[in-house]
Every structure is written in C-alpha cells, then in structure tokens.
Design a protein around this motif. Structure first.
Motif, PDB file in Angstrom:
ATOM      1  N   GLU A   6       7.926  -8.793   3.758  1.00 19.96           N
ATOM      2  CA  GLU A   6       6.985  -7.977   3.004  1.00 19.96           C
ATOM      3  C   GLU A   6       6.464  -6.837   3.870  1.00 19.96           C
ATOM      4  O   GLU A   6       6.339  -6.976   5.089  1.00 19.96           O
ATOM      5  N   SER A   7       6.122  -5.751   3.209  1.00 16.01           N
ATOM      6  CA  SER A   7       5.502  -4.615   3.886  1.00 16.01           C
ATOM      7  C   SER A   7       4.605  -3.886   2.897  1.00 16.01           C
ATOM      8  O   SER A   7       4.704  -4.091   1.685  1.00 16.01           O
ATOM      9  N   GLY A   8       3.717  -3.036   3.445  1.00 19.69           N
ATOM     10  CA  GLY A   8       2.886  -2.199   2.596  1.00 19.69           C
ATOM     11  C   GLY A   8       1.452  -2.637   2.458  1.00 19.69           C
ATOM     12  O   GLY A   8       0.650  -1.943   1.822  1.00 19.69           O
ATOM     13  N   GLY A   9       1.107  -3.786   3.029  1.00 16.92           N
ATOM     14  CA  GLY A   9      -0.272  -4.232   2.934  1.00 16.92           C
ATOM     15  C   GLY A   9      -1.199  -3.377   3.776  1.00 16.92           C
ATOM     16  O   GLY A   9      -0.762  -2.540   4.570  1.00 16.92           O
ATOM     17  N   GLY A  10      -2.500  -3.587   3.587  1.00 17.81           N
ATOM     18  CA  GLY A  10      -3.469  -2.829   4.375  1.00 17.81           C
ATOM     19  C   GLY A  10      -4.838  -2.841   3.736  1.00 17.81           C
ATOM     20  O   GLY A  10      -5.119  -3.641   2.843  1.00 17.81           O
ATOM     21  N   LEU A  11      -5.664  -1.935   4.210  1.00 18.39           N
ATOM     22  CA  LEU A  11      -7.036  -1.798   3.722  1.00 18.39           C
ATOM     23  C   LEU A  11      -7.101  -0.634   2.737  1.00 18.39           C
ATOM     24  O   LEU A  11      -6.600   0.463   3.040  1.00 18.39           O
ATOM     25  N   VAL A  12      -7.711  -0.873   1.588  1.00 17.07           N
ATOM     26  CA  VAL A  12      -7.830   0.174   0.577  1.00 17.07           C
ATOM     27  C   VAL A  12      -9.195   0.047  -0.083  1.00 17.07           C
ATOM     28  O   VAL A  12      -9.757  -1.054  -0.182  1.00 17.07           O
ATOM     29  N   GLN A  13      -9.736   1.163  -0.516  1.00 13.39           N
ATOM     30  CA  GLN A  13     -11.033   1.159  -1.179  1.00 13.39           C
ATOM     31  C   GLN A  13     -10.910   0.697  -2.631  1.00 13.39           C
ATOM     32  O   GLN A  13      -9.846   0.853  -3.249  1.00 13.39           O
ATOM     33  N   PRO A  14     -11.974   0.140  -3.176  1.00 16.53           N
ATOM     34  CA  PRO A  14     -11.952  -0.239  -4.595  1.00 16.53           C
ATOM     35  C   PRO A  14     -11.562   0.952  -5.471  1.00 16.53           C
ATOM     36  O   PRO A  14     -12.029   2.080  -5.241  1.00 16.53           O
TER      37      PRO A  14
END
Length: 120
Positions: A6-14
């Motif tokens: 898997e790839s593409g995860g991370g921190l994102v704002q609501p």
C-alpha cells in the motif's frame, strides 16, 4: 511470494482528499476480488470497499458517496480515492486480495497497511 504494498497514506485536513494505491504481485490478479479495509485504534477491522473481478463494487455504509474504489488489471493495482475526509476516517488502511476456488480452496492475502490521519 504474494505481496500487497500500500501507498498514499498520510495526514490530511478534514474535508480533504487522499488517494491510496495497492500494488499486488499476484499471478492472475484479474481473478481476485480486491478490497480495502481499515482499523482504528481500539476498533475491529472493517470493510471500506471491495471490487470484484468483474468490476462490481461494494462500499461500507460510512464511506458511501465519498470513497471510490477502482482497479487496473494491466498494472495489478487497486486504488481508493477518498474525498470529504472526516476525523473518524482516521485508521490504518489495509489492502486485501481474495479468491475462492471451485475446489473450496481460498486465497486471502493482506498488505502491511498504510496510516491515514484526518486532523486539523
């Protein structure tokens, strides 16, 4: 050796978007049902979305209308486009490959997971 990466995860704002991708090293990838599951701390793993070998899709109730699963049989990949993300979408997201044979044998593979955190 079957591998799901898997790839593409991370921190994102609501309210933001994120795209996860799973690269599968599986012979006859096109015959597998592919899926994304997630597990939040203290909770059971739950279905996010699945796509059959024929391209039919199924989504968990909490993500319907916000997430889209797709597959590319030429590249052996399955993607999850996530939009309108909410803090409750925060979890480790896992890629799954499943195939049930007429013989009764089943093949069920999992990736290592990728963290998605939705926070301001």
């Amino acid at each position: 050796q079957v591998q799901l990466v898997e790839s593409g995860g991370g921190l994102v704002q609501p309210g933001g978007s994120l795209r996860l991708s799973c690269a599968a090293s599986i012979i006859f990838f096109r015959l597998y049902e592919m899926g994304w599951y997630r597990q939040a701390p203290g909770k059971q793993r739950e279905l996010v979305a699945r796509i059959t070998s024929a391209g039919s899709t199924h989504y968990g109730d909490s993500v319907k209308g916000r997430f889209t699963i797709s597959r590319d049989n030429a590249k052996n990949t399955v993607d999850l486009q996530m939009s309108s993300l909410k803090p409750e979408d925060t979890a480790v997201y896992y890629c799954n490959a499943f195939r049930s044979m007429y013989s009764g044998n089943e093949y069920d593979y999992w990736g290592q997971g990728t963290q998605v955190t939705v926070s301001s």
